[in-house]
Scaffold this motif. Structure first.
Motif, PDB file in Angstrom:
ATOM      1  N   GLY A  16       0.817  -1.203   0.000  1.00  0.00           N
ATOM      2  CA  GLY A  16       0.000   0.000   0.000  1.00  0.00           C
ATOM      3  C   GLY A  16       0.853   1.256   0.000  1.00  0.00           C
ATOM      4  N   VAL A  17       1.969   1.222   0.725  1.00  0.00           N
ATOM      5  CA  VAL A  17       2.896   2.359   0.727  1.00  0.00           C
ATOM      6  C   VAL A  17       3.509   2.538  -0.665  1.00  0.00           C
ATOM      7  N   PHE A  18       3.910   1.433  -1.289  1.00  0.00           N
ATOM      8  CA  PHE A  18       4.427   1.516  -2.655  1.00  0.00           C
ATOM      9  C   PHE A  18       3.392   2.152  -3.585  1.00  0.00           C
ATOM     10  N   GLY A  19       2.149   1.727  -3.456  1.00  0.00           N
ATOM     11  CA  GLY A  19       1.106   2.285  -4.305  1.00  0.00           C
ATOM     12  C   GLY A  19       0.934   3.775  -4.092  1.00  0.00           C
ATOM     13  N   ALA A  20       0.979   4.209  -2.837  1.00  0.00           N
ATOM     14  CA  ALA A  20       0.855   5.642  -2.551  1.00  0.00           C
ATOM     15  C   ALA A  20       2.023   6.423  -3.141  1.00  0.00           C
ATOM     16  N   TRP A  60       3.904  10.415  -6.316  1.00  0.00           N
ATOM     17  CA  TRP A  60       5.256  10.897  -6.564  1.00  0.00           C
ATOM     18  C   TRP A  60       5.792  10.465  -7.928  1.00  0.00           C
ATOM     19  N   SER A  61       5.924   9.130  -8.125  1.00  0.00           N
ATOM     20  CA  SER A  61       6.595   8.695  -9.350  1.00  0.00           C
ATOM     21  C   SER A  61       5.786   9.024 -10.603  1.00  0.00           C
ATOM     22  N   ILE A  62       4.462   8.923 -10.533  1.00  0.00           N
ATOM     23  CA  ILE A  62       3.652   9.247 -11.714  1.00  0.00           C
ATOM     24  C   ILE A  62       3.761  10.733 -12.045  1.00  0.00           C
ATOM     25  N   ASN A  63       3.772  11.565 -11.027  1.00  0.00           N
ATOM     26  CA  ASN A  63       3.926  13.003 -11.275  1.00  0.00           C
ATOM     27  C   ASN A  63       5.299  13.319 -11.866  1.00  0.00           C
ATOM     28  N   ARG A  64       6.332  12.631 -11.422  1.00  0.00           N
ATOM     29  CA  ARG A  64       7.668  12.839 -11.986  1.00  0.00           C
ATOM     30  C   ARG A  64       7.721  12.359 -13.432  1.00  0.00           C
ATOM     31  N   MET A  65       6.984  11.309 -13.745  1.00  0.00           N
ATOM     32  CA  MET A  65       6.929  10.858 -15.135  1.00  0.00           C
ATOM     33  C   MET A  65       6.293  11.918 -16.026  1.00  0.00           C
ATOM     34  N   ASN A  78       9.085  14.826 -16.212  1.00  0.00           N
ATOM     35  CA  ASN A  78      10.292  14.396 -16.920  1.00  0.00           C
ATOM     36  C   ASN A  78      10.090  12.947 -17.339  1.00  0.00           C
ATOM     37  N   PRO A  79       9.430  12.713 -18.491  1.00  0.00           N
ATOM     38  CA  PRO A  79       9.016  11.343 -18.853  1.00  0.00           C
ATOM     39  C   PRO A  79      10.156  10.325 -18.867  1.00  0.00           C
ATOM     40  N   ARG A  80      11.309  10.693 -19.426  1.00  0.00           N
ATOM     41  CA  ARG A  80      12.383   9.702 -19.554  1.00  0.00           C
ATOM     42  C   ARG A  80      12.972   9.332 -18.193  1.00  0.00           C
ATOM     43  N   ARG A  81      13.322  10.314 -17.417  1.00  0.00           N
ATOM     44  CA  ARG A  81      13.885  10.033 -16.098  1.00  0.00           C
ATOM     45  C   ARG A  81      12.832   9.449 -15.162  1.00  0.00           C
ATOM     46  N   GLY A  82      11.603   9.950 -15.259  1.00  0.00           N
ATOM     47  CA  GLY A  82      10.525   9.404 -14.440  1.00  0.00           C
ATOM     48  C   GLY A  82      10.236   7.955 -14.762  1.00  0.00           C
ATOM     49  N   GLY A  83      10.391   7.566 -16.036  1.00  0.00           N
ATOM     50  CA  GLY A  83      10.185   6.175 -16.416  1.00  0.00           C
ATOM     51  C   GLY A  83      11.202   5.255 -15.780  1.00  0.00           C
ATOM     52  N   ARG A  84      12.468   5.703 -15.725  1.00  0.00           N
ATOM     53  CA  ARG A  84      13.499   4.888 -15.070  1.00  0.00           C
ATOM     54  C   ARG A  84      13.224   4.764 -13.575  1.00  0.00           C
ATOM     55  N   LEU A  85      12.801   5.858 -12.953  1.00  0.00           N
ATOM     56  CA  LEU A  85      12.477   5.814 -11.529  1.00  0.00           C
ATOM     57  C   LEU A  85      11.317   4.864 -11.265  1.00  0.00           C
ATOM     58  N   PHE A  86      10.318   4.911 -12.140  1.00  0.00           N
ATOM     59  CA  PHE A  86       9.183   3.995 -11.986  1.00  0.00           C
ATOM     60  C   PHE A  86       9.641   2.546 -12.080  1.00  0.00           C
ATOM     61  N   ALA A  87      10.534   2.252 -13.017  1.00  0.00           N
ATOM     62  CA  ALA A  87      10.999   0.875 -13.194  1.00  0.00           C
ATOM     63  C   ALA A  87      11.722   0.378 -11.949  1.00  0.00           C
ATOM     64  N   VAL A  88      12.552   1.226 -11.356  1.00  0.00           N
ATOM     65  CA  VAL A  88      13.277   0.824 -10.141  1.00  0.00           C
ATOM     66  C   VAL A  88      12.309   0.522  -9.007  1.00  0.00           C
ATOM     67  N   LEU A  89      11.353   1.417  -8.798  1.00  0.00           N
ATOM     68  CA  LEU A  89      10.362   1.195  -7.741  1.00  0.00           C
ATOM     69  C   LEU A  89       9.507  -0.035  -8.033  1.00  0.00           C
ATOM     70  N   ALA A  90       9.167  -0.235  -9.306  1.00  0.00           N
ATOM     71  CA  ALA A  90       8.311  -1.370  -9.671  1.00  0.00           C
ATOM     72  C   ALA A  90       9.023  -2.691  -9.415  1.00  0.00           C
ATOM     73  N   VAL A  91      10.333  -2.767  -9.722  1.00  0.00           N
ATOM     74  CA  VAL A  91      11.075  -4.013  -9.471  1.00  0.00           C
ATOM     75  C   VAL A  91      11.134  -4.298  -7.970  1.00  0.00           C
ATOM     76  N   ALA A  92      11.366  -3.254  -7.170  1.00  0.00           N
ATOM     77  CA  ALA A  92      11.362  -3.454  -5.717  1.00  0.00           C
ATOM     78  C   ALA A  92       9.989  -3.905  -5.234  1.00  0.00           C
ATOM     79  N   GLU A  93       8.950  -3.302  -5.781  1.00  0.00           N
ATOM     80  CA  GLU A  93       7.591  -3.701  -5.396  1.00  0.00           C
ATOM     81  C   GLU A  93       7.298  -5.137  -5.809  1.00  0.00           C
ATOM     82  N   LEU A  94       7.814  -5.544  -6.969  1.00  0.00           N
ATOM     83  CA  LEU A  94       7.604  -6.925  -7.411  1.00  0.00           C
ATOM     84  C   LEU A  94       8.282  -7.912  -6.467  1.00  0.00           C
ATOM     85  N   GLY A  95       9.426  -7.524  -5.898  1.00  0.00           N
ATOM     86  CA  GLY A  95      10.053  -8.393  -4.917  1.00  0.00           C
ATOM     87  C   GLY A  95       9.164  -8.610  -3.704  1.00  0.00           C
TER      88      GLY A  95
END
Length: 646
Positions: A267-271, A276-281, A284-301
């Motif tokens: 739930g914290v990841f979702g918030a 935060w990450s969607i607004n950064r995307m 700054n779409p390119r940098r925000g996309g990389r940030l989203f990927a990092v958070l998403a991989v951690a969330e998948l763990g």
């Protein structure tokens, strides 16, 4: 990378929970060996993750991704390979289950006993069916081209979760029906959530930055719905088995607490994603996309850890009851089938939460109010009485599917008839004039990338049905006749009496047919259609008259599923008589016919410029709709308003 992260985290959590919960401990006469014990749990983990990858990819392809382009093609290929892994996991799990149940070593090979297990034992048939469905979905995913085939394949993929769910740990409770529905919702929403995030990580390099931003926002809406559904169904499942502090501190309870902690972290990841990450995307779409990927991989763990604990929990013994095993076994049937009291107070105050319909009502109320809020934010108005009608309809629907009527329909045929008639006749009289489809058309923004959202689904699927019944109201008779036949003269009657899945199917059928029938008497106001509608109402009255008479005549035979499941409660009390189903049908049908007939006549009078309810007159170009009959009873409703209904 996404799949490897989920699998590794899942295996680590499985090893801990399986050892801690005692699922890996060998029995006193275990001849299958530890390999079978661990393969059984590992195959269940693969089953869960692969089915999630398949379902998540199909849902995103149907709902969030552009219809054309490399992203959709890659998502479908991901779904196909995930379904192939699902097929393998289901096959291995089925064979390992046979070895575990038969207490046979793997060296015995594929014996005749295994074939009998697949064809004659419920657990074996469930495993075989799940395997076949996974294989069919895998083949279909590589051949999908049209949106209709995609929708059908997605529905079949969800159905692939049912066989093992029906034979899961939920069947061990005294309230098998409710827990089965809850665990299916739990598994389905978890699959959408986990699988959808895996697919997003895979598609990140295929989608343009703008497309990734839009797709992530759409997935975020699905993830929020899944989070709420998981929290509700998980809580209901835990409360059904953990009723004391001792049970909470048992190995089963500790694993449940660990899963609860994981849910909070997710739930914290979702918030973080939503705020935060969607607004950064967006900035700054390119940098925000990389940030989203990092958070998403951690969330998948973290999601993988939850999946591993879920696989281990399915093989963990629930906490023992305070009564002895002998007492529990002797009283299981009585505990499961003890009827509520026969008094009116019990009937009105009864309570049995249904996870499916509770979530449906909650989400429907939230979505409707969100649509009204969006209209007002855009400076457009929405009649308040429609909102009142929608809230009232949802309140009635909630009571019917969770309150005393729901409790008693599991014991009495006449209460089952009342449930069916309330859903067919009473609830639609409130929901249809609330014009939810009109609200969708006005409040939901159309998509421009060819994907199918709520508005597109309504326009392409629901509106053609409504247009058909409005052009030819005679179809309403056939719709109601088909509903009555399916409810009382097919196996659906027995399924509704014996299990929550059948009850939910019956409820959905009754509600949809009732809404379509009620909507047939709104829309075009030509004199010919008004006369036709009155004749159709007369035909529906005869249909209900005949249906009620057949229930009175065949009540003993129709009551058989209830008598077989729970016995005949309360002896020969008049309130328990199955024959009362006929008068119940006639009474509710008479109410519906009276209200609907009055609406049709008022529409005719209004078209002619004559008086309407409450006095006064209207111009011919400001013809009232059925909703104005309700509005006349609500203080503050506009006196002269052109109304658009569904």
């Amino acid at each position: 990378m996404a799949g490897a992260t989920v699998l590794v985290a899942g295996m680590l959590a499985l090893v801990w929970a399986y050892n801690y919960g005692g699922g890996a401990d060998p029995g006193l006469l275990d001849r299958a060996g530890p390999a079978v014990t661990w393969v059984l749990a590992s195959a269940k983990l693969v089953f869960n993750l692969a089915s999630a990858g398949t379902i998540g990819a199909l849902v995103l392809a149907a709902f969030a991704l552009p219809r054309q382009g490399a992203a959709r093609e890659r998502a479908l290929r991901f779904a196909g390979w995930s379904a192939a892994a699902w097929f393998g996991g289901a096959a291995v799990h089925t064979y390992a289950s046979f070895l575990f149940i038969a207490n046979t070593a793997p060296s015995s090979g594929l014996s005749e006993a295994f074939l009998q297990y697949l064809t004659k034992i419920d657990a074996g048939r469930a495993g075989a069916l799940a395997t076949l469905i996974a294989g069919a979905v895998a083949v279909a995913c590589f051949r999908l081209r049209s949106p209709r085939l995609l929708a059908g394949t997605t529905a079949i993929a969800f159905a692939g979760l049912l066989p093992l769910v029906m034979k899961s740990h939920a069947s061990g409770g005294t309230d098998h029906a409710d827990s089965t529905t809850a665990i299916f919702l739990h598994a389905a929403t978890a699959a959408v959530w986990v699988g959808g995030l895996m697919v997003l990580v895979v598609l990140r390099k295929v989608l343009t930055p703008d497309q990734l931003d839009v797709t992530v926002r759409r997935y975020s809406t699905l993830a929020l719905i899944c989070f709420i559904a998981l929290a509700v169904t998980g809580s209901l499942g835990a409360l059904a088995r953990i009723t004391t502090v001792e049970a909470l501190l048992s190995p089963y309870g500790v694993i449940v607490l660990a899963k609860l902690g994981v849910l909070v972290i997710l739930g914290v990841f979702g918030a973080v994603h939503r705020h935060w990450s969607i607004n950064r995307m967006e900035k700054n779409p390119r940098r925000g996309g990389r940030l989203f990927a990092v958070l998403a991989v951690a969330e998948l763990g973290v999601m993988g850890a939850a999946s591993g604990m879920a696989a281990a929990l399915a093989r963990t013994e629930p906490p023992a009851s305070t009564v002895t095993r002998a007492t529990r076994e002797a009283g299981a049937k009585e505990l499961a089938t003890a009827p509520p009291g026969p008094g009116l107070v019990e009937y009105l105050s009864g309570w049995a939460p249904d996870p499916l319909w509770s979530l449906v009502c909650g989400f429907a109320v939230f979505a409707y109010l969100a649509g009204v809020r969006r209209l007002r934010a855009d400076g457009r108005s929405w009649p308040p009485y429609r909102t009142v009608l929608w809230l009232a309809g949802m309140a009635v629907l909630f009571v019917v599917t969770n309150g005393g009527v729901h409790v008693y329909q599991g014991y009495l045929l006449n209460a089952h008839v009342l449930t069916q008639m309330m859903l067919t006749a009473v609830v639609p009289l409130l929901l249809v004039p609330a014009a939810p489809l009109t609200l969708v058309r006005r409040a939901v923004r159309a998509r421009t990338d060819g994907s199918t959202g709520v508005k597109e689904f309504v326009e392409r699927t629901v509106q053609p049905w409504l247009a058909a019944v409005r052009r030819d109201p005679v179809l309403a008779i056939f719709i109601l006749a088909a509903c009555l036949i399916a409810t009382y003269y097919t196996p659906l009657l027995e399924w509704a009496a014996a299990g929550q899945a059948g009850y939910s199917a019956m409820s959905l059928l009754a509600l949809l047919s009732g809404c379509l029938t009620t909507a047939a008497f709104t829309g075009t106001r030509s004199p010919g259609l008004i006369r036709q509608r009155l004749l159709v109402l007369a035909g529906i009255g005869l249909l209900y008259l005949f249906g009620g008479w057949k229930i009175v005549e065949q009540a003993p035979a129709m009551e058989l599923p209830w008598y077989t499941a729970v016995g005949k409660p309360w002896g020969l009390l008049p309130a328990a008589a199955a024959e009362l189903g006929g008068p119940v049908m006639w009474s509710v049908a008479a109410l519906w016919l009276a209200v609907t007939g009055a609406l049709v006549l008022i529409r005719r009078d209004a078209r002619a410029g004559g008086p309407v309810s409450g006095g006064g007159s209207r111009r011919a170009d400001a013809i009232p709709t059925p909703a104005l009959v309700y509005a006349a009873q609500i203080p503050g409703a506009p006196a002269n308003l052109r109304v658009e209904t569904d």
